[in-house]
Design a protein around this motif. Structure first.
Motif, mmCIF file in Angstrom:
data_model
loop_
_atom_site.group_PDB
_atom_site.id
_atom_site.type_symbol
_atom_site.label_atom_id
_atom_site.label_comp_id
_atom_site.label_asym_id
_atom_site.label_seq_id
_atom_site.Cartn_x
_atom_site.Cartn_y
_atom_site.Cartn_z
ATOM 1 N N ASP A 11 -3.737 11.037 3.607
ATOM 2 C CA ASP A 11 -3.101 10.279 4.676
ATOM 3 C C ASP A 11 -1.750 10.920 5.021
ATOM 4 O O ASP A 11 -0.816 10.892 4.216
ATOM 5 C CB ASP A 11 -2.894 8.833 4.214
ATOM 6 N N PRO A 12 -1.616 11.510 6.219
ATOM 7 C CA PRO A 12 -0.342 12.161 6.575
ATOM 8 C C PRO A 12 0.833 11.191 6.609
ATOM 9 O O PRO A 12 1.975 11.591 6.374
ATOM 10 C CB PRO A 12 -0.623 12.763 7.964
ATOM 11 N N ASN A 13 0.571 9.923 6.892
ATOM 12 C CA ASN A 13 1.647 8.934 6.890
ATOM 13 C C ASN A 13 2.211 8.748 5.481
ATOM 14 O O ASN A 13 3.427 8.633 5.297
ATOM 15 C CB ASN A 13 1.139 7.592 7.424
ATOM 16 N N TYR A 14 1.342 8.713 4.488
ATOM 17 C CA TYR A 14 1.787 8.618 3.090
ATOM 18 C C TYR A 14 2.529 9.881 2.675
ATOM 19 O O TYR A 14 3.621 9.817 2.104
ATOM 20 C CB TYR A 14 0.573 8.389 2.188
ATOM 21 N N ARG A 15 1.944 11.042 2.969
ATOM 22 C CA ARG A 15 2.534 12.302 2.518
ATOM 23 C C ARG A 15 3.920 12.538 3.122
ATOM 24 O O ARG A 15 4.764 13.189 2.508
ATOM 25 C CB ARG A 15 1.619 13.479 2.850
ATOM 26 N N ALA A 16 4.170 11.999 4.313
ATOM 27 C CA ALA A 16 5.478 12.176 4.945
ATOM 28 C C ALA A 16 6.580 11.437 4.194
ATOM 29 O O ALA A 16 7.764 11.722 4.385
ATOM 30 C CB ALA A 16 5.423 11.699 6.396
ATOM 31 N N ASN A 17 6.206 10.484 3.336
ATOM 32 C CA ASN A 17 7.153 9.760 2.491
ATOM 33 C C ASN A 17 8.233 9.041 3.307
ATOM 34 O O ASN A 17 9.430 9.218 3.073
ATOM 35 C CB ASN A 17 7.800 10.716 1.478
ATOM 36 N N PRO A 18 7.822 8.211 4.266
ATOM 37 C CA PRO A 18 8.806 7.426 5.020
ATOM 38 C C PRO A 18 9.332 6.269 4.168
ATOM 39 O O PRO A 18 8.886 6.067 3.030
ATOM 40 C CB PRO A 18 7.989 6.908 6.203
ATOM 41 N N TYR A 19 10.249 5.503 4.724
ATOM 42 C CA TYR A 19 10.839 4.393 3.969
ATOM 43 C C TYR A 19 9.783 3.355 3.580
ATOM 44 O O TYR A 19 9.960 2.621 2.599
ATOM 45 C CB TYR A 19 11.967 3.733 4.785
ATOM 46 N N ASN A 20 8.678 3.267 4.318
ATOM 47 C CA ASN A 20 7.605 2.321 4.000
ATOM 48 C C ASN A 20 6.368 3.037 3.451
ATOM 49 O O ASN A 20 5.242 2.617 3.698
ATOM 50 C CB ASN A 20 7.243 1.483 5.223
ATOM 51 N N ARG A 21 6.594 4.113 2.702
ATOM 52 C CA ARG A 21 5.487 4.869 2.116
ATOM 53 C C ARG A 21 4.518 3.967 1.351
ATOM 54 O O ARG A 21 3.296 4.137 1.395
ATOM 55 C CB ARG A 21 6.036 5.932 1.155
ATOM 56 N N CYS A 22 5.056 2.984 0.630
ATOM 57 C CA CYS A 22 4.203 2.122 -0.193
ATOM 58 C C CYS A 22 3.174 1.366 0.650
ATOM 59 O O CYS A 22 2.095 1.037 0.163
ATOM 60 C CB CYS A 22 5.049 1.128 -0.982
ATOM 61 N N TYR A 23 3.516 1.090 1.903
ATOM 62 C CA TYR A 23 2.552 0.417 2.772
ATOM 63 C C TYR A 23 1.302 1.272 2.933
ATOM 64 O O TYR A 23 0.174 0.774 2.827
ATOM 65 C CB TYR A 23 3.165 0.128 4.142
ATOM 66 N N PHE A 24 1.491 2.554 3.187
ATOM 67 C CA PHE A 24 0.350 3.444 3.387
ATOM 68 C C PHE A 24 -0.411 3.675 2.083
ATOM 69 O O PHE A 24 -1.643 3.758 2.084
ATOM 70 C CB PHE A 24 0.816 4.760 3.995
ATOM 71 N N CYS A 25 0.315 3.757 0.984
ATOM 72 C CA CYS A 25 -0.335 3.910 -0.323
ATOM 73 C C CYS A 25 -1.247 2.723 -0.614
ATOM 74 O O CYS A 25 -2.423 2.877 -0.941
ATOM 75 C CB CYS A 25 0.728 4.054 -1.416
ATOM 76 N N LYS A 26 -0.687 1.510 -0.476
ATOM 77 C CA LYS A 26 -1.458 0.308 -0.782
ATOM 78 C C LYS A 26 -2.564 0.060 0.239
ATOM 79 O O LYS A 26 -3.630 -0.465 -0.102
ATOM 80 C CB LYS A 26 -0.536 -0.907 -0.860
ATOM 81 N N SER A 27 -2.331 0.448 1.487
ATOM 82 C CA SER A 27 -3.391 0.299 2.488
ATOM 83 C C SER A 27 -4.607 1.132 2.114
ATOM 84 O O SER A 27 -5.757 0.682 2.241
ATOM 85 C CB SER A 27 -2.879 0.717 3.871
ATOM 86 N N ASN A 28 -4.355 2.355 1.656
ATOM 87 C CA ASN A 28 -5.465 3.197 1.208
ATOM 88 C C ASN A 28 -6.142 2.607 -0.028
ATOM 89 O O ASN A 28 -7.376 2.602 -0.130
ATOM 90 C CB ASN A 28 -4.959 4.612 0.917
ATOM 91 N N LEU A 29 -5.332 2.107 -0.970
ATOM 92 C CA LEU A 29 -5.897 1.524 -2.185
ATOM 93 C C LEU A 29 -6.778 0.324 -1.866
ATOM 94 O O LEU A 29 -7.948 0.267 -2.279
ATOM 95 C CB LEU A 29 -4.767 1.102 -3.126
ATOM 96 N N TYR A 30 -6.234 -0.634 -1.136
ATOM 97 C CA TYR A 30 -6.989 -1.854 -0.878
ATOM 98 C C TYR A 30 -8.172 -1.598 0.049
ATOM 99 O O TYR A 30 -9.229 -2.239 -0.083
ATOM 100 C CB TYR A 30 -6.072 -2.927 -0.304
ATOM 101 N N GLY A 31 -8.020 -0.643 0.959
ATOM 102 C CA GLY A 31 -9.152 -0.290 1.806
ATOM 103 C C GLY A 31 -10.291 0.314 1.004
ATOM 104 O O GLY A 31 -11.471 0.004 1.238
ATOM 105 N N THR A 32 -9.945 1.157 0.036
ATOM 106 C CA THR A 32 -10.963 1.761 -0.829
ATOM 107 C C THR A 32 -11.612 0.712 -1.721
ATOM 108 O O THR A 32 -12.835 0.718 -1.933
ATOM 109 C CB THR A 32 -10.335 2.870 -1.684
ATOM 110 N N MET A 33 -10.795 -0.202 -2.247
ATOM 111 C CA MET A 33 -11.349 -1.285 -3.069
ATOM 112 C C MET A 33 -12.295 -2.155 -2.249
ATOM 113 O O MET A 33 -13.375 -2.526 -2.716
ATOM 114 C CB MET A 33 -10.216 -2.137 -3.651
ATOM 115 N N ARG A 34 -11.882 -2.477 -1.012
ATOM 116 C CA ARG A 34 -12.732 -3.330 -0.185
ATOM 117 C C ARG A 34 -14.062 -2.648 0.137
ATOM 118 O O ARG A 34 -15.107 -3.309 0.212
ATOM 119 C CB ARG A 34 -11.966 -3.673 1.113
ATOM 120 N N ALA A 35 -14.039 -1.320 0.294
ATOM 121 C CA ALA A 35 -15.280 -0.597 0.556
ATOM 122 C C ALA A 35 -16.197 -0.605 -0.665
ATOM 123 O O ALA A 35 -17.416 -0.433 -0.535
ATOM 124 C CB ALA A 35 -14.971 0.842 0.967
ATOM 125 N N ALA A 36 -15.600 -0.790 -1.852
ATOM 126 C CA ALA A 36 -16.388 -0.735 -3.086
ATOM 127 C C ALA A 36 -16.912 -2.093 -3.534
ATOM 128 O O ALA A 36 -17.828 -2.156 -4.354
ATOM 129 C CB ALA A 36 -15.545 -0.133 -4.211
#
Length: 266
Positions: free
Chosen positions: A84-109
């Motif tokens: 996710d380029p938004n996560y890799r850019a490390n903005p002030y809300n990086r954790c939002y993109f990290c957790k969005s990917n995590l919870y999205g992956t969990m929901r798919a599983a």
């Protein structure tokens, strides 16, 4: 602090929730939640750990050993935040993109209710990941039970979780990288290696943060050292940095979130 009232409230909350999939990061919060949920939930929960360069190697080892001892239904997933380029850019809300990917992956599983180890103390901190949790309907049993960090430690000690009850907080390795510096696996691996090297000298109970900032690598420690020990640790850091052509910028007392730069405001 007696753990029993907290345990009773948490057990009631867990028993009233639908079947859970618990996000287990390797910290005391999620480990304690997952263990109690496994013991008291009417339907045995599914435990999910995101395998990522940002997870300290010791955290995954602890999760796997504890899961085996407790008989968990543990699933290891790649949450995909590194793509996710938004996560890799490390903005002030990086954790939002990290957790969005995590919870999205969990929901798919799974179609189970997703649960996290967020506690009352987290609600007063800067936690963009909580926005991602709301977007994915994640429940926070500790919050529902009115439980803070001190109560979690009390519960863990009461249940005999000596492997992690008194461990210092261990957020993801990306939290050590100053806001705006791109996240990359090589830097995260260096941080993990450096923190493990220092921890081997100072013990597992010490708070240790290797920070990557624009002016170089900083080491923050939770306890003051005598001059000889400080020189030893500084020497270790200088060698590690030299091996990777990095600049060691010095040591300082630990300060929560010191690599985080808030969004500029008018």
């Amino acid at each position: 602090m007696s753990a029993l009232p907290h345990l009773a409230r948490l057990a009631t909350v867990i028993a009233d929730l639908p079947p859970l999939a618990v996000a287990v990061s390797g910290g005391i919060d999620s480990l304690t939640l997952a263990t109690l949920a496994h013991r008291v939930a009417p339907t045995p929960p599914m435990m999910i750990h995101a395998v990522s360069p940002a997870v300290p190697s010791a955290a995954r080892a602890l999760i796997e050993s504890h899961a085996e001892a407790e008989g968990w239904n543990l699933h290891l997933l790649d949450a995909g935040e590194q793509n996710d380029p938004n996560y890799r850019a490390n903005p002030y809300n990086r954790c939002y993109f990290c957790k969005s990917n995590l919870y999205g992956t969990m929901r798919a599983a799974t179609d189970r209710t997703l649960a996290s180890g967020t506690n009352l103390d987290d609600l007063s901190d800067h936690r963009p990941g909580l926005d991602a949790a709301r977007a994915h309907d994640v429940v926070h049993p500790f919050v529902l039970a009115g439980i803070d960090k001190a109560a979690i430690r009390s519960i863990a000690r009461h249940l005999g979780f000596t492997a992690f009850a008194d461990l210092p907080a261990q957020p993801c390795l990306a939290s050590r990288v100053e806001t705006g510096i791109a996240i990359n696996p090589r830097d995260l691996a260096f941080i993990d290696r450096a923190e493990r090297s220092v921890r081997e000298r100072l013990g597992r109970g010490e708070t240790i943060r290797v920070r990557l900032r624009r002016d170089g690598v900083h080491l923050e420690l939770g306890s003051a050292l005598d001059p000889a020990r400080e020189a030893e640790i500084a020497g270790i850091m200088m060698c590690l940095c030299t091996d990777e052509n990095r600049l060691f910028a010095g040591m300082a007392p630990y300060r929560t979130g010191s690599a985080f730069l808030r969004e500029a405001t008018e």
